[in-house]
Write a protein that holds these residues in place. Structure first.
Motif, PDB file in Angstrom:
ATOM      1  N   LYS A 344       0.833  -1.196   0.000  1.00  0.00           N
ATOM      2  CA  LYS A 344       0.000   0.000   0.000  1.00  0.00           C
ATOM      3  C   LYS A 344       0.872   1.253   0.000  1.00  0.00           C
ATOM      4  O   LYS A 344       1.864   1.320   0.717  1.00  0.00           O
ATOM      5  N   PRO A 345       0.504   2.257  -0.796  1.00  0.00           N
ATOM      6  CA  PRO A 345       1.248   3.519  -0.733  1.00  0.00           C
ATOM      7  C   PRO A 345       1.152   4.119   0.666  1.00  0.00           C
ATOM      8  O   PRO A 345       0.107   4.044   1.315  1.00  0.00           O
ATOM      9  N   LYS A 346       2.249   4.685   1.140  1.00  0.00           N
ATOM     10  CA  LYS A 346       2.277   5.261   2.479  1.00  0.00           C
ATOM     11  C   LYS A 346       2.817   6.677   2.435  1.00  0.00           C
ATOM     12  O   LYS A 346       3.706   6.994   1.652  1.00  0.00           O
ATOM     13  N   TYR A 347       2.272   7.506   3.316  1.00  0.00           N
ATOM     14  CA  TYR A 347       2.893   8.793   3.568  1.00  0.00           C
ATOM     15  C   TYR A 347       4.118   8.566   4.449  1.00  0.00           C
ATOM     16  O   TYR A 347       4.210   7.569   5.173  1.00  0.00           O
ATOM     17  N   LEU A 348       5.022   9.504   4.414  1.00  0.00           N
ATOM     18  CA  LEU A 348       6.209   9.413   5.264  1.00  0.00           C
ATOM     19  C   LEU A 348       5.810   9.253   6.726  1.00  0.00           C
ATOM     20  O   LEU A 348       6.397   8.463   7.468  1.00  0.00           O
ATOM     21  N   GLU A 349       4.790   9.992   7.160  1.00  0.00           N
ATOM     22  CA  GLU A 349       4.370   9.965   8.560  1.00  0.00           C
ATOM     23  C   GLU A 349       3.832   8.606   8.992  1.00  0.00           C
ATOM     24  O   GLU A 349       3.800   8.296  10.181  1.00  0.00           O
ATOM     25  N   ALA A 424      -0.066  10.209  -1.583  1.00  0.00           N
ATOM     26  CA  ALA A 424       0.799   9.271  -0.873  1.00  0.00           C
ATOM     27  C   ALA A 424       1.949   8.835  -1.765  1.00  0.00           C
ATOM     28  O   ALA A 424       1.875   8.905  -2.990  1.00  0.00           O
ATOM     29  N   GLU A 425       3.025   8.362  -1.130  1.00  0.00           N
ATOM     30  CA  GLU A 425       4.138   7.815  -1.891  1.00  0.00           C
ATOM     31  C   GLU A 425       3.651   6.602  -2.672  1.00  0.00           C
ATOM     32  O   GLU A 425       2.961   5.741  -2.150  1.00  0.00           O
ATOM     33  N   GLY A 426       4.020   6.561  -3.928  1.00  0.00           N
ATOM     34  CA  GLY A 426       3.513   5.506  -4.798  1.00  0.00           C
ATOM     35  C   GLY A 426       2.339   5.985  -5.625  1.00  0.00           C
ATOM     36  O   GLY A 426       1.934   5.337  -6.580  1.00  0.00           O
TER      37      GLY A 426
END
Length: 483
Positions: A344-349, A424-426
């Motif tokens: 799953k794409p994730k935010y840095l946080e 989000a990242e990704g």
């Protein structure tokens, strides 16, 4: 041992993305008498979109968010220093295990500090919120639980404390909520000593391991839609990949039906509302009562009878092969969750728990804090962990942005902008308007609050919402200029 009661006021309830804006903490002795205290506030960080409802509840104005003398970094450094000074200690809050702890860890990690302060340095953790739940179930005459308008019980601190005669505190101020939590702890100690003693066991991982493996069976509980669910369980192994997750066989079932099951089938028995194998995390303050309380609080166990419960528990406890298979099943389940999460794409946080910093990076973190601001970027660039490297650059941006070269400053601004706009990242290829951004969510919440204020003819609330509305507009323009 020192005891530290603490509370945070925040910009909202999103523990990965909101920030602490006010800290209250009181150090007490073993008799819960005050020895020291700390109370701090700070400015909001760039990129944080505060909740209108949260600002209304904790009575924080936009002007104070922008003009407080301390930055978030400075406040967390002061808090960390004081917590280390008070250590070793038991750190206690109200719903702190599920909320405040994550916010504290997030703040420390984002400031390039080791995040696990409250369960290292000889420290332990406790939480009066589940203690109140336990009192309501196992010692109901010791606690008044107020009802909301819909008739459901309320365990909100600003409801339950006054219902039990605790009124000398300012609700939704950090130090006020700390004072109320201390008084609730005193109430439990005095009126529900059995619950209090079991809560004391839950603070210590070694004691809770000993209790789980020593007692024939015990009683544990969860709250589901504000209703307590009470279970009788016997120890049946631990996760092979996470020793802090232990398995408990639900004694309303006959364990012999599962003894010959495969690992794959046992994995299925750990999910669903009627699962036969339940789990608890011993590092999350589970309050485990003596087994007799299950019979007193659940008709199914009462109908089975204590003799049969003890017989089933004995069979479970003696079957080491069953323990091994259950441990493997839990490990397999954990591996699947990790794999699913990795896709799953994730935010840095959201990557706080994606791994520990290496010893080399920990050394560089220390060097980062000792260096001058115009020297920090070079140290930050040598950090291997991309999370810490990005947070280091953000910290320089927050505290001394002129120390960053224009190109790096632009990169950091865009990094913050992506998160604030909901990318989000990704998912970088998606356009911001294809996603439900944090701005639009916050604006909807503000509109709902404004509608409520109109109905209540609350001009003061409307004025405060107007200030928040203008802040949202200014914030959105700031990041739109980067696109």
């Amino acid at each position: 041992m020192n005891i530290v009661f603490y509370d945070f006021e925040t910009t909202g309830r999103k523990k990965w993305f909101d920030q602490i804006i006010e800290v209250g903490a009181i150090l007490v002795d073993g008799n819960l008498n005050e020895k020291d205290r700390i109370q701090l506030r700070c400015r909001i960080k760039p990129g944080v979109v505060p909740s209108a409802a949260a600002l209304l509840i904790n009575k924080t104005s936009v002007s104070s968010l922008l003009k407080e003398s301390r930055s978030h970094y400075q406040m967390i450094e002061e808090l960390r220093s004081k917590f280390l000074e008070w250590s070793p200690a038991i750190f206690v809050g109200w719903n702190s295990i599920k909320f405040d702890e994550d916010l504290l860890r997030q703040a420390l990690f984002q400031n390039l500090r080791p995040p696990y302060l409250t369960n290292t340095h000889g420290n332990q953790r406790a939480d009066i919120f589940p203690v109140a739940h336990a009192m309501s179930v196992f010692s109901p005459n010791s606690l008044v639980v107020p009802r909301k308008d819909d008739g459901k019980p309320s365990f909100k601190l600003d409801d339950i404390a006054p219902a039990n005669g605790i009124t000398d505190f300012e609700a939704h101020s950090a130090i006020g909520d700390v004072k109320a939590t201390i008084e609730m702890a005193k109430l439990c100690r005095e009126k529900a000593p059995t619950v209090w003693e079991r809560a004391r066991i839950a603070m210590d991982l070694n004691k809770i391991k000993e209790t789980v493996q020593k007692e024939k069976f015990f009683c544990f509980f969860t709250f589901f839609f504000n209703k307590p669910q009470v279970y009788a369980g016997a120890y049946t192994g631990q996760n092979k990949r996470n020793e802090k997750e232990i398995a408990l066989f639900d004694l309303k079932y006959d364990p012999e039906e599962l003894f010959d099951s495969s690992v794959e089938n046992l994995k299925k028995e750990t999910t669903g509302t009627r699962r036969k194998i339940r789990t608890i995390s011993i590092n999350k303050f589970p309050i485990l009562m003596e087994g007799k309380y299950a019979e007193n609080n659940n008709k199914e166990y009462r109908d089975i009878g204590v003799a049969v419960l003890e017989e089933r528990a004995q069979k479970v406890r003696e079957n080491q092969n069953f323990h091994e298979k259950v441990g493997e099943a839990l490990a397999l389940q954990l591996e699947e969750r990790i794999e699913e999460g990795a896709q799953k794409p994730k935010y840095l946080e959201e990557r706080l728990y994606d791994g520990f910093a290496s010893k080399r990076d920990e050394y560089l973190e220390d060097q980062f804090h000792e260096a001058k601001w115009d020297e920090k970027l070079g140290i930050c660039s040598d950090i291997e962990d991309d999370r810490l490297r990005r947070y280091g650059k953000r910290m320089i941006f927050y505290e001394s942005r002129d120390s960053l070269p224009p190109k790096v400053r632009k990169e950091v601004e865009e990094d913050i902008w992506m998160r604030a706009r909901g990318i989000a990242e990704g998912d970088e290829s998606k356009k911001p308007d294809e996603l439900q951004s944090q701005f639009s969510k916050s604006m909807k919440e503000l509109d709902d609050e404004r509608e409520s204020a109109f109905k209540e003819n609350d001009q003061d609330k409307l004025d405060r919402l107007e200030e928040i509305d203008q802040f949202y507009i200014d914030l959105q323009k700031q990041y739109e200029n980067l696109s």
